[in-house]
Design an enzyme around this catalytic site. Structure first.
Site, short mmCIF file in Angstrom:
data_model
loop_
_atom_site.label_atom_id
_atom_site.label_comp_id
_atom_site.label_asym_id
_atom_site.label_seq_id
_atom_site.Cartn_x
_atom_site.Cartn_y
_atom_site.Cartn_z
CG PHE A 89 3.73 -6.28 -17.16
CD1 PHE A 89 4.40 -7.45 -17.42
CD2 PHE A 89 3.56 -5.88 -15.84
CE1 PHE A 89 4.92 -8.22 -16.37
CE2 PHE A 89 4.06 -6.63 -14.80
CZ PHE A 89 4.74 -7.80 -15.06
CG ASP A 160 0.47 1.17 -17.29
OD1 ASP A 160 1.63 1.56 -17.03
OD2 ASP A 160 0.13 -0.03 -17.21
CG HIS A 163 6.69 0.66 -20.78
ND1 HIS A 163 6.17 -0.14 -21.79
CD2 HIS A 163 6.72 -0.13 -19.68
CE1 HIS A 163 5.90 -1.34 -21.32
NE2 HIS A 163 6.22 -1.36 -20.04
CD GLN A 186 11.36 -4.41 -13.16
OE1 GLN A 186 11.33 -3.69 -14.15
NE2 GLN A 186 12.02 -5.55 -13.13
CE LYS A 189 8.47 -0.91 -16.03
NZ LYS A 189 8.67 -2.29 -15.56
NE ARG A 218 -1.01 7.27 12.41
CZ ARG A 218 0.01 6.85 13.16
NH1 ARG A 218 0.84 5.93 12.67
NH2 ARG A 218 0.21 7.34 14.37
CE1 TYR A 225 -0.70 4.25 15.44
CE2 TYR A 225 -1.29 4.83 17.70
CZ TYR A 225 -0.35 4.46 16.76
OH TYR A 225 0.97 4.31 17.13
NE ARG A 235 4.47 4.52 5.62
CZ ARG A 235 3.60 3.89 6.42
NH1 ARG A 235 2.33 4.25 6.43
NH2 ARG A 235 4.00 2.92 7.20
#
Length: 387
Positions: A89, A160, A163, A186, A189, A218, A225, A235
Site C-alpha cells: 500500500f 510495516d 496487516h 483503519q 484492519k 511538547r 510551551y 495524538r
C-alpha cells in the site's frame, strides 16, 4: 469443485458489541476526552504493548502517521533512502517521501508477496537509512534473513505491520524483534476504531522521542510551551482508545477462526485451474490473515479488474491488489529516484505480476463457516471460467 450453495452472507465488519458500548460510555463519563488527561489511551497502549511483546506502544492518529513517526524517530531526513517493497500500500513509500526521503522500491517474493531480502541487500547504498519489510496480508516477512541483513549492513529495520496484529514468526511476536513497528486501525484492519494507529518501540529512549514528536514536540507536563523537538499532532483521542481496547480483547478469537478457514479456502482455490493463492511460510506460525489473496496468472490489469467486478456482482467482497508503488502518480509527486517507472519495473518482475494479476478478499470472509469457504471457491471458479 463443490457447487455453489448460495450462502455468501458473511459476518459484517467492523464487529462490535457491548464491550465497545461500555468503553465509549466509560470514556465519556471520565470527563476527560484528551489523552493527556484521560486514562483510555494510556491503558490501551499498555495492553497493546503487552499483547505484542513490546516494551512500549504509542497510539497515534492513523497507520500512515505511525510509519512517518517511526521513520522520523529513526532519524530519516531529506535525501536519505528507505528501502520499501515495490508491492505494498502506498503509505509505505509515502511515509518516507513526506519526510523528504527517497523511497527505493525492491521486488517481492512471488509466493508470499513479501519483500525479497536478497533484492533489499542489492539496493543498500551509503544513503540507506532504513529497510521497511511489510508483513503482507498478515504473513510475517522473512525476519531471519532480514535480521541478518540488518546486522551485517548496519541498516535498521522498521516493520510495516499494518496487516499483522497478533502475528508471530517462529514464536516471536512482532514487538519482540528489537525493531520499531507500525500498525494501523483503519476501518478495514483486523482491529479498528475507524481510524488510528500505533508504534511499537523497543526501548524507552525511542519511545520518549516518539511521544514528543507525536505531541508537537511538547513534554507531558509542560505548561510553558517549551517544545523540545519539531513534530506534529498525531495524538489519539480517548473514545477511539476505548473502542480499541474492546477490539483487542476479541482479536485472538478472530485470528483463531481465520487460521482455521484459510487452509481450507487456500486448498480449494489452488484446485481451480488458473488460480494461485498466496503461499504460506511455515516459520510464520501465527498469521492473522488480513486478506485472502490470490493471483490469476496471465491476466492483464484490465481483465483482472473485470474479474474483480464480476466477483463483486456475484456477492464476494473482492478487491484488486494494490498497485506497485511506482505505478502510481502519488509515488512520483514526491520522488526523485534515478530510474523511471519502466526501469524499476524491469527489476521488479514479481511486483509487476501481482500488480496486474492479484486479487484479495476481505478478511471477514474468513470469519465465515467452513461451508462458506467452499461457496467462495465455487464463485471464484465460475467467474474465472467465464473470463
Amino acid at each position: 469443485m463443490t457447487e455453489f450453495a448460495g450462502n455468501l452472507d458473511f459476518p459484517s465488519w467492523p464487529q462490535y458489541g457491548d464491550a465497545e458500548r461500555t468503553g465509549l460510555i466509560r470514556a465519556l463519563e471520565q470527563g476527560q476526552w484528551w489523552r493527556m488527561d484521560g486514562r483510555e489511551v494510556d491503558t490501551f497502549e499498555a495492553e497493546f504493548a503487552d499483547y505484542h511483546g513490546s516494551a512500549h506502544a504509542l497510539a497515534v492518529t492513523n497507520g500512515t502517521h505511525a510509519l512517518e513517526l517511526a521513520l522520523e524517530v529513526m532519524g530519516v531526513r531529506g535525501g536519505d533512502e528507505v528501502i520499501v517493497p515495490a508491492f505494498t500500500f502506498i503509505s509505505s513509500s509515502q511515509a518516507a517521501q513526506r519526510l523528504g526521503a527517497v523511497a527505493v522500491p525492491v521486488d517481492v517474493d512471488l509466493d508470499t508477496y513479501n519483500i525479497d531480502p536478497a533484492r533489499a541487500a542489492q539496493a543498500i547504498t551509503e544513503r540507506t537509512k532504513a529497510i521497511m519489510p511489510v508483513h503482507m496480508a498478515g504473513l510475517v516477512a522473512d525476519m531471519d534473513a532480514l535480521g541478518k541483513l540488518s546486522a551485517d549492513s548496519g541498516v535498521p529495520l522498521v516493520q510495516d505491520a499494518a496487516h499483522a496484529h497478533g502475528a508471530r514468526w517462529r514464536g516471536t511476536r512482532i514487538g519482540e524483534f528489537g525493531t520499531i513497528a507500525a500498525l494501523s486501525f483503519q476501518n478495514g484492519k483486523l482491529m479498528t476504531a475507524g481510524e488510528g494507529g500505533a508504534v511499537l518501540f523497543p526501548d524507552a529512549e525511542s519511545y520518549e522521542l516518539g511521544f514528543l514528536r507525536h505531541s508537537c514536540g511538547r513534554p507531558r507536563e509542560d505548561r510553558t510551551y517549551r517544545h523540545r523537538t519539531s513534530g506534529s499532532n498525531f495524538r489519539l483521542n480517548e473514545f477511539s482508545a476505548s473502542v480499541l481496547r474492546a477490539q483487542l480483547a476479541r482479536l485472538d478469537g478472530q485470528i483463531d477462526t481465520r487460521e482455521e478457514r484459510w487452509p481450507v479456502l487456500s486448498r480449494l482455490l489452488a484446485d481451480i485451474p488458473g488460480v494461485v493463492p498466496q503461499q504460506v511460510d511455515d516459520r510464520a506460525d501465527r498469521n492473522p490473515h488480513y486478506m485472502a489473496m490470490f493471483r490469476v496468472p496471465g491476466l492483464t490489469e484490465e481483465r483482472r479488474n473485470a474479474l474483480v467486478d464480476d466477483l463483486i456482482a456475484r456477492g464476494l467482497p473482492a478487491f484488486a491488489a494494490f498497485r506497485a508503488v511506482y505505478r502510481t502518480d502519488a509515488f512520483w509527486e514526491h520522488s526523485s529516484p534515478d530510474e523511471t517507472a519502466e526501469e524499476i519495473a524491469l527489476r521488479c518482475p514479481n511486483s509487476e505480476l501481482i500488480n496486474s494479476e492479484g486479487i484479495w478478499l476481505h478478511h471477514r470472509t474468513l470469519l465465515g463457516t467452513e461451508r462458506q469457504m467452499h461457496d467462495i471457491a465455487a464463485v471464484v471458479a465460475e467467474a474465472v471460467a467465464h473470463l
